[in-house]
Design an enzyme around this catalytic site. Sequence first.
Site, PDB file in Angstrom:
ATOM      1  N   LYS A 143       0.822  -1.216   0.000  1.00 42.35           N
ATOM      2  CA  LYS A 143       0.000   0.000   0.000  1.00 42.35           C
ATOM      3  C   LYS A 143       0.853   1.262   0.000  1.00 42.35           C
ATOM      4  CE  LYS A 143      -4.428  -1.668   1.614  1.00 42.35           C
ATOM      5  NZ  LYS A 143      -5.516  -1.633   2.572  1.00 42.35           N
ATOM      6  N   LYS A 179      -4.517  -9.598  -5.771  1.00 39.22           N
ATOM      7  CA  LYS A 179      -5.774  -9.996  -5.139  1.00 39.22           C
ATOM      8  C   LYS A 179      -6.906  -9.033  -5.509  1.00 39.22           C
ATOM      9  CE  LYS A 179      -5.875  -7.641  -0.692  1.00 39.22           C
ATOM     10  NZ  LYS A 179      -6.603  -7.649   0.534  1.00 39.22           N
ATOM     11  N   LYS A 198     -10.985  -3.871  -2.735  1.00 40.22           N
ATOM     12  CA  LYS A 198     -11.954  -2.768  -2.758  1.00 40.22           C
ATOM     13  C   LYS A 198     -11.353  -1.537  -3.409  1.00 40.22           C
ATOM     14  CE  LYS A 198     -13.499  -3.782   1.912  1.00 40.22           C
ATOM     15  NZ  LYS A 198     -12.285  -3.733   2.744  1.00 40.22           N
TER      16      LYS A 198
HETATM   17  N1  AQP Z   1      -9.045 -11.066  -2.591  1.00 43.98           N
HETATM   18  C1  AQP Z   1      -9.328 -11.634  -1.431  1.00 43.98           C
HETATM   19  N2  AQP Z   1      -9.460 -12.984  -1.348  1.00 43.98           N
HETATM   20  C2  AQP Z   1      -9.785 -13.563  -0.156  1.00 43.98           C
HETATM   21  N3  AQP Z   1     -10.001 -12.863   0.972  1.00 43.98           N
HETATM   22  C3  AQP Z   1      -9.875 -11.525   0.925  1.00 43.98           C
HETATM   23  N4  AQP Z   1     -10.017 -10.562   1.839  1.00 43.98           N
HETATM   24  C4  AQP Z   1      -9.791  -9.365   1.287  1.00 43.98           C
HETATM   25  N5  AQP Z   1      -9.490  -9.501  -0.006  1.00 43.98           N
HETATM   26  C5  AQP Z   1      -9.529 -10.836  -0.274  1.00 43.98           C
HETATM   27  C6  AQP Z   1     -10.429 -10.839   3.215  1.00 43.98           C
HETATM   28  O1  AQP Z   1     -11.547 -10.027   3.499  1.00 43.98           O
HETATM   29  C7  AQP Z   1     -11.576  -9.719   4.887  1.00 43.98           C
HETATM   30  C8  AQP Z   1     -11.794  -8.256   5.077  1.00 43.98           C
HETATM   31  O2  AQP Z   1     -10.724  -7.529   4.489  1.00 43.98           O
HETATM   32  P1  AQP Z   1     -10.505  -6.032   4.922  1.00 43.98           P
HETATM   33  O3  AQP Z   1     -11.684  -5.221   4.585  1.00 43.98           O
HETATM   34  O4  AQP Z   1     -10.154  -5.989   6.339  1.00 43.98           O
HETATM   35  O5  AQP Z   1      -9.236  -5.513   4.181  1.00 43.98           O
HETATM   36  P2  AQP Z   1      -8.399  -5.897   2.944  1.00 43.98           P
HETATM   37  O6  AQP Z   1      -7.827  -7.276   3.104  1.00 43.98           O
HETATM   38  O7  AQP Z   1      -7.411  -4.811   2.811  1.00 43.98           O
HETATM   39  O8  AQP Z   1      -9.484  -5.904   1.785  1.00 43.98           O
HETATM   40  P3  AQP Z   1      -9.443  -5.168   0.399  1.00 43.98           P
HETATM   41  O9  AQP Z   1     -10.647  -5.559  -0.326  1.00 43.98           O
HETATM   42  O10 AQP Z   1      -8.144  -5.360  -0.270  1.00 43.98           O
HETATM   43  O11 AQP Z   1      -9.646  -3.664   0.814  1.00 43.98           O
HETATM   44  P4  AQP Z   1      -8.723  -2.401   0.548  1.00 43.98           P
HETATM   45  O12 AQP Z   1      -8.571  -2.303  -0.941  1.00 43.98           O
HETATM   46  O13 AQP Z   1      -9.489  -1.264   1.154  1.00 43.98           O
HETATM   47  O14 AQP Z   1      -7.435  -2.653   1.266  1.00 43.98           O
HETATM   48  C9  AQP Z   1     -10.248 -10.212   5.469  1.00 43.98           C
HETATM   49  O15 AQP Z   1     -10.482 -11.430   6.141  1.00 43.98           O
HETATM   50  C10 AQP Z   1      -9.392 -10.427   4.254  1.00 43.98           C
HETATM   51  O16 AQP Z   1      -8.460 -11.459   4.467  1.00 43.98           O
END
Ligand code: AQP
Length: 329
Positions: free
Chosen positions: A112, A194, A197
Amino acid sequence: MKQIAFSGIQPSGNLHIGNYFGSIFNWKKIQNNYSCIFSVVDLHSITVKQSPIDLKNKIFEVAAIYIASGIDIKRNIIFVQSEVKQHLELFWILNCMSYFGELSRMTQFKDKSKRLGKDQSSAGLFNYPVLMASDILLYDTNFVPVGYDQKQHIELARDLAERFNKNFGETFNVPEPLIKDDAKIMGLDNPENKMSKSAKSKYNRIDIMDSNDEIVNKIKKAVTDNVQDVKFDKKRKGIYNLLTIYKLLSGMSENEIEHNFSGKNYGYFKKDLTDLLISEISPIRENTLSILKNKNSIEKILEDGSKKARNIANKKIITVKNKLGLGIN
Ligand code: AQP
């Protein structure tokens, strides 16, 4: 007494099927066996810039998706992280026991901060895994059901629990991650990274609130290759990712799926996958919309959840402060 599971999702954007399969999909299964605490971790989401109006709406939307997906509010605690200030108290305490070196090694921070650049990467982004450790340790958590990308953060939570216990006496449970191997969903437009969001293109992901037409469109556009052979081959990342989603939804084995699509092209497979996705997601979307119509009721659920969480967390903070010699009592 049941063992405790804790997990959460950041309301930092639209929830997608990566979040769903990495968390809620498994939470639904474990809620019968564990005493579960599910948080909307809003403090985590401000580690990067958020619009206050969108953030507030997303907090309610994420909570509504938990309930709409089948998380039972009677058996489990659902609450919003910033309503329980003990998370921030423990965060500071554990920050003082976390080392710059170990936090610098966190892959999510490295990814990030690389994207944002040095001047836009906040101290909060750097310390985020310590807040996550505090979330987990406050509740004597035994298991943390998360996606594969959070494994390193759970290891830090374990290290911090062990470090504190060693220095100040047995205080925290050392939590175990609960990660399903195939809960690893990659971007539909770029299966090297991956699903996320914060990915720029909407074709990166399928959101839980997507309409059926959007789901059809996004699967049509999902990256595959020219081989046209529906097989679980890790080297062919696009089709492998779509097959992983199919496997999770259908509950079928890899052999059964390959047999099912033997001699069929990607178009045929994508149509079946789309149907499965729509039948899983559209009821959740419709339930979420109807839950969100009754704002008072969801506020009440979150207030009740926060009260319960606060009671547990406060007891733990009193113990921690006593062990450290903080305060006047
Ligand atoms: N691509 C993924 N595959 C499987 N699991 C995923 N998780 C996130 N992306 C994937 C799981 O979703 C839960 C919540 O995640 P989070 O909101 O705490 O943060 P993150 O992992 O940072 O999710 P994003 O979508 O990538 O959000 P942004 O872009 O805002 O950082 C966790 O259990 C995570 O493992």
